[in-house]
Design an enzyme around this catalytic site. Sequence first.
Site, PDB file in Angstrom:
ATOM      1  N   GLU A 284       0.828  -1.201   0.000  1.00 29.97           N
ATOM      2  CA  GLU A 284       0.000   0.000   0.000  1.00 29.97           C
ATOM      3  C   GLU A 284       0.871   1.262   0.000  1.00 29.97           C
ATOM      4  O   GLU A 284       0.440   2.330  -0.408  1.00 29.97           O
ATOM      5  CB  GLU A 284      -0.926  -0.013   1.225  1.00 29.97           C
ATOM      6  N   HIS A 305       5.538 -26.752  -2.431  1.00 32.95           N
ATOM      7  CA  HIS A 305       4.821 -27.794  -3.173  1.00 32.95           C
ATOM      8  C   HIS A 305       3.687 -27.193  -4.003  1.00 32.95           C
ATOM      9  O   HIS A 305       2.839 -27.923  -4.520  1.00 32.95           O
ATOM     10  CB  HIS A 305       4.280 -28.845  -2.197  1.00 32.95           C
ATOM     11  N   LYS A 419     -13.891   1.581  -3.899  1.00 33.43           N
ATOM     12  CA  LYS A 419     -14.976   2.024  -3.005  1.00 33.43           C
ATOM     13  C   LYS A 419     -15.991   2.852  -3.791  1.00 33.43           C
ATOM     14  O   LYS A 419     -17.199   2.655  -3.663  1.00 33.43           O
ATOM     15  CB  LYS A 419     -14.415   2.872  -1.856  1.00 33.43           C
TER      16      LYS A 419
HETATM   17  O1  PA5 Z   1      -3.151   1.507   6.055  1.00 37.04           O
HETATM   18  C1  PA5 Z   1      -4.227   2.028   5.910  1.00 37.04           C
HETATM   19  O2  PA5 Z   1      -4.432   3.230   6.146  1.00 37.04           O
HETATM   20  C2  PA5 Z   1      -5.432   1.210   5.477  1.00 37.04           C
HETATM   21  O3  PA5 Z   1      -5.090  -0.105   5.215  1.00 37.04           O
HETATM   22  C3  PA5 Z   1      -6.496   1.227   6.550  1.00 37.04           C
HETATM   23  O4  PA5 Z   1      -5.962   0.718   7.735  1.00 37.04           O
HETATM   24  C4  PA5 Z   1      -7.717   0.405   6.148  1.00 37.04           C
HETATM   25  O5  PA5 Z   1      -8.200   0.840   4.908  1.00 37.04           O
HETATM   26  C5  PA5 Z   1      -8.808   0.513   7.196  1.00 37.04           C
HETATM   27  O6  PA5 Z   1      -9.173   1.842   7.361  1.00 37.04           O
HETATM   28  P1  PA5 Z   1      -9.922   2.331   8.652  1.00 37.04           P
HETATM   29  O7  PA5 Z   1      -9.055   2.081   9.824  1.00 37.04           O
HETATM   30  O8  PA5 Z   1     -10.159   3.790   8.425  1.00 37.04           O
HETATM   31  O9  PA5 Z   1     -11.208   1.548   8.748  1.00 37.04           O
END
Ligand code: PA5
Length: 430
Positions: A284, A305, A419
Amino acid sequence: MIRIDSEPARKFLSDEEWNTARNIVKDSSEQLDKRTGKGTEWLGWQSILEEPNDALLENMESIGSEIHKNGDVLIVCGIGGSYLGARAVIEALTPEFRDRGPEIIYAGHHISGRYLKRLMAYLDRPRADGSPKQVYLNVISKSGTTMETAIAFRLLRKWMHDRYGDEAVSRIFCTTSREGGALNKIIQAYGYRKFILPDDVGGRFSVLTPVGLLPIAASGIDVKRLYYGAVDSRRKLQEDRANLHEYLTTRFALYRNGYAIDLIASFEPALVSMGGWLQQLYGESEGKNGQGLFPAVAQYSTDLHSIGQMVQDGKRNIIETFLHVKNAEPTVSLTAESRDYDGLNYLSGKTMEEVNEKAFQGTVQAHSEGGVPIFIANIDELSAESIGHAIYYFELATAIFVYTLGENPFDQPGVEAYKKAMYRLLGKRD
Ligand code: PA5
């Protein structure tokens, strides 16, 4: 402690390639320290380690031990950075089959109705002695608006209130931002206990805040030792980044040479979720504007495997990062049998750890000869301190590596695309 051995990867690079990359990594490291890179408003994951908040750690310990003592089940409801860190630490440090402490069940990390229905049916089923299960719920959402988590929380909250009536309020813990988001409205309306994720700490960098610390403490893990492991790691990496820079330089130079996949593998099943946490942290943070290595996770020797053939012999664009426990505690020893039907007597006297270590070394050798650059992240042992160390090491590695790409390590604008499309299809109004 953690140190990464980059030697088996470096041999795939010329000195010139490596030296050019080293200068870029040094610059990126400086950008982070001087706060001149992108996203400097998100550096709270560093500052929380400069002045450890012992009162917070004690509070986590005290609520954690309440859940540990009384709970049969703790539901951790969150997605992405809101649950992967806790899961990684819990699975690394608690026994797979245990008799004490609550069972940790994850929810809110997908939209499967089937899963939630079965989870609630499981919660409804009494314990072996006929008494009802004691259930606690920790919802975690920084934004307080993430749909997967919000749906699961809505359903599980109702289950908690149906089961416990007013007492549900003392069994539900919410971790979110100081202000804003639907979760804060719910907390205000119902009076649930709230823990704050500081604004300057992003989700995937938040395992050492209440996001991770509360479920980790409830699992019976010593959160102070974990936290102070990270504090020590930060201190050491401020004094000496030679090992980290060597790793990042080699990884970056390989990336520039066209390597596209970073396969995070471990011969220790307890570390596979650590691989999952790292996969999100790297993926990310790096995956922006057509850049970054795709992080994948493998559990060895299981996956040798399944994908072993591809790693050994497929397209040569894979690097491999092993999460390796240096001092694995000896557990089971193999003994000789009078009739050696299975032909395993040659292993008698050896521990499973010795056999697993040889499988690891043999795999490193084979993959290396097959053309895979390999990094070995040596973690001293499976202890809270060592895992704390590794957490900060990889967080710092992420930030510096993403600066070498010229990107912001701390945002994730691409996650919004699915989203938006989903909300449109569901008919959500703005
Ligand atoms: O690293 C990040 O910011 C994301 O992976 C969030 O943790 C994830 O999208 C969850 O978001 P939130 O904590 O706002 O529900």
